[in-house]
Design an enzyme around this catalytic site. Structure first.
Site, PDB file in Angstrom:
ATOM      1  N   ARG A   1      -3.430   3.277   0.278  1.00  0.00           N
ATOM      2  CA  ARG A   1      -2.015   3.024   0.554  1.00  0.00           C
ATOM      3  C   ARG A   1      -1.300   2.422  -0.659  1.00  0.00           C
ATOM      4  O   ARG A   1      -0.124   2.105  -0.597  1.00  0.00           O
ATOM      5  CB  ARG A   1      -1.868   2.072   1.748  1.00  0.00           C
ATOM      6  N   LYS A   2      -1.986   2.264  -1.764  1.00  0.00           N
ATOM      7  CA  LYS A   2      -1.409   1.663  -2.972  1.00  0.00           C
ATOM      8  C   LYS A   2      -0.534   2.687  -3.675  1.00  0.00           C
ATOM      9  O   LYS A   2      -0.946   3.332  -4.642  1.00  0.00           O
ATOM     10  CB  LYS A   2      -2.517   1.158  -3.887  1.00  0.00           C
ATOM     11  N   THR A   3       0.669   2.838  -3.171  1.00  0.00           N
ATOM     12  CA  THR A   3       1.613   3.813  -3.698  1.00  0.00           C
ATOM     13  C   THR A   3       2.898   3.108  -4.121  1.00  0.00           C
ATOM     14  O   THR A   3       3.130   1.953  -3.777  1.00  0.00           O
ATOM     15  CB  THR A   3       1.941   4.877  -2.628  1.00  0.00           C
TER      16      THR A   3
ATOM     17  N   THR B   1      -3.042   6.641  -7.381  1.00  0.00           N
ATOM     18  CA  THR B   1      -1.602   6.523  -7.179  1.00  0.00           C
ATOM     19  C   THR B   1      -0.989   5.264  -7.787  1.00  0.00           C
ATOM     20  O   THR B   1       0.197   5.257  -8.074  1.00  0.00           O
ATOM     21  CB  THR B   1      -1.263   6.549  -5.666  1.00  0.00           C
TER      22      THR B   1
END
Length: 170
Positions: free
Chosen positions: A34-36, A166
């Protein structure tokens, strides 16, 4: 703006393809995290797919990930899994982050759907995979880079998650 977005997405897809190529010949799926970039999650995740990777969680709503701080609050892995199982629908998968074989054994006993092997050596990962023996899916995570992927994939894990796909693509 459009050119910048296209360059970013191209970079993510290209980097993902490199990781996928390193895992070729194994069952491993390369996962994003989820590291976007805020507001660009959909684009970032799409670029990972275009590079041959697999999207992990989209948000906090589609899977439960029990991390070390949750385990500390609950008192144990077993207590954390039990609390979550009572609170979420049965079709929501529960993943537990582990850092050693004792935690892996407890996560298996607690009925975790996915066990994350976080920052483990390849040797310890192999031992954990052998112990889990198909009773849960297995994800390797932490300090993953291109040089490690082939060796990690050969341990028998199902997934390798890489936040850098990402959050750090140039």
């Amino acid at each position: 703006l459009a050119l910048n977005l296209m360059q970013r997405m191209s970079g993510i897809a290209t980097e993902t393809a490199k990781y996928v190529a390193e895992a070729k010949g194994t069952k491993v799926k390369i996962l994003d995290t989820r590291k976007t970039v805020p507001g660009l999650r959909t684009f970032d995740k799409y670029a990972v797919k275009m590079g041959g990777g697999t999207n992990h969680r989209i948000g906090l709503y589609d899977m439960v990930m029990i991390k070390d701080n949750h385990i500390k609050m609950a008192g144990s892995i077993t207590a954390a899994v039990d609390q979550i199982r009572k609170a979420v629908p049965s079709d929501i998968k529960v993943e537990v982050e582990t850092t050693n074989l004792i935690e892996v054994k407890e996560a298996v006993s607690a009925g975790a759907d996915i066990i994350m092997l976080d920052n483990m050596s390849n040797e310890l990962m192999k031992e954990a995979v052998d112990y889990i023996n198909g009773r849960a899916m297995v994800e390797a995570s932490g300090n993953m880079n291109l040089e490690r992927i082939s060796g990690v994939a050969k341990t028998g894990v199902d997934f390798i998650s890489i936040g850098a796909l990402t959050h750090s693509v140039a």
